[in-house]
Design an enzyme around this catalytic site. Structure first.
Site, PDB file in Angstrom:
ATOM      1  N   GLU A 184       7.958   1.908   5.571  1.00 29.19           N
ATOM      2  CA  GLU A 184       9.135   1.387   4.861  1.00 29.19           C
ATOM      3  C   GLU A 184      10.071   0.624   5.796  1.00 29.19           C
ATOM      4  OE1 GLU A 184      10.955   4.559   2.589  1.00 29.19           O
ATOM      5  OE2 GLU A 184       9.307   4.617   1.160  1.00 29.19           O
ATOM      6  N   GLU A 196       3.006   5.452  -2.495  1.00 26.66           N
ATOM      7  CA  GLU A 196       3.745   6.685  -2.814  1.00 26.66           C
ATOM      8  C   GLU A 196       4.182   6.649  -4.269  1.00 26.66           C
ATOM      9  OE1 GLU A 196       6.943   7.724  -0.139  1.00 26.66           O
ATOM     10  OE2 GLU A 196       5.745   7.268   1.638  1.00 26.66           O
TER      11      GLU A 196
END
Ligand SMILES: *[C@@H]1O[C@H](CO)[C@@H](O)[C@H](O)[C@H]1NC(C)=O
Length: 330
Positions: free
Chosen positions: A185, A254
């Site tokens: 991320e 995710e």
């Protein structure tokens, strides 16, 4: 007698294959704009997240087989640097940190593996997975174009890739690993480092690909990921997601099927119906790889819980609860 002998021979051959590290007939992994291509075939894959140190090795076989029963094709985990190298140069790959054993147990169940090395992983884990000694390396600045940081990061990522290769755990060696992740991320952070952020991201991508692991690499939440890295989606819903090139498949690294818990807050719950709808819609709109984050959340043992006021349990309202029991209807 003959039957017994045949069975014995079969067991012997299976054991030989396991000893040789060959769990699958060696296969290559590639991709196009529609899907991951496993051994020449486009596949729609369901993955389940299990963080090996958030369970005990005694629990792993049961968690893996229950995940398989639940329908997953792939097991996913982060790699936890501070667990593997609590003191610089002194590696730990035993007990809850026996990553090789965990990967082999997954392979023995006929499942594939998605290894997210980071080595910054966030993960609601202490210091995001960074060892504390990293802070004291002279001149270090984390996750940016900084020579001491890049040197330490490369050393650890290479250590993990080399270990997996030595143990013949990549798909082309007959192992289960079909995909790897570098960073985590970082797209959320990149602009705060100015132009050094982009330089670091490009360096990380190049360094990872240069390790010759022989399977595709992803970067999650990285809209500017380079051409040879797949940018992927993390979130509650990813059905509108498109990677930055139509040569890359739509991957949901995710799929948040629950959430972590903080002291004093309510216990998170996401209904199974909502998850099922989100996942079905993802595939309907062209998605081809989806990872339940988490399939089993487990426990933050010791002082591994990271982030403000995170509790010891990492149950996550996952399909398998903190103790590994089925949470129906999930
Ligand atoms: C995988 O790809 C490599 C490089 O193109 C090739 O040499 C190898 O034979 C392939 N392996 C399989 C099992 O197809």
């Amino acid at each position: 007698m003959g039957l017994n002998f045949q069975r014995l021979l079969f067991v012997f051959i299976v054991q030989l294959l396991v000893v040789a590290g060959e769990f699958f007939k060696p296969f290559n992994v590639s991709y196009d704009g529609r899907a991951m291509i496993i051994d020449g075939k486009r596949r729609m894959l369901i993955s389940g997240g299990i963080h090996y140190p958030r369970a005990t090795p005694e629990m792993w076989p049961d968690l893996i087989s229950k995940s398989k029963e639940g329908g997953v094709d792939v097991i996913e985990t982060y790699v936890f640097w501070n667990g593997h190298e609590p003191v610089r140069g002194q590696y730990v790959f035993e007990g809850r940190y026996d990553l090789v054993k965990f990967v082999k147990q997954v392979a023995a169940n006929g499942l594939y593996f998605f290894l997210r090395i980071g080595p910054y992983v966030c993960a609601e884990w202490n210091f995001g997975g960074f060892p504390v000694w990293l802070r004291d390396v002279p001149g270090i600045e984390f996750r940016t174009d900084n020579a001491p940081f890049k040197e330490e990061m490369e050393r650890f990522v290479k250590k993990i890739v080399d270990l997996m290769r030595e143990e013949s755990l990549f798909s082309w060696q007959g192992g289960p690993i079909i995909m790897l992740q570098i960073e985590n991320e970082y797209g959320n952070m990149e602009s705060s480092y100015g132009s050094k952020g982009k330089d670091y991201m490009r360096w990380a991508a190049k360094m990872a690909v240069g390790l010759d692991a022989g399977v595709p690499w992803v970067m999650c939440k990285q809209v500017d990921a380079p051409e040879n890295i797949i940018d992927t989606c993390n979130g509650y819903y990813c059905d509108g997601f498109k990677p930055n090139s139509n040569k890359k498949p739509i991957i949901w690294t995710e799929e948040w099927d629950g959430w972590y818990t903080c002291w004093g807050d309510s216990v998170p719950h996401r209904p199974a119906e909502d998850i099922a709808f989100a996942v079905a819609r993802f595939f309907q709109r062209g998605g081809s790889f989806q990872n339940y984050y988490m399939y089993f959340g487990g426990t933050n043992f010791g002082r591994s819980a990271g982030g403000p006021n995170y509790i010891t349990s990492y149950d996550y309202d996952a399909p398998l609860d903190e103790y590994g029991l089925l949470r129906q209807p999930k």
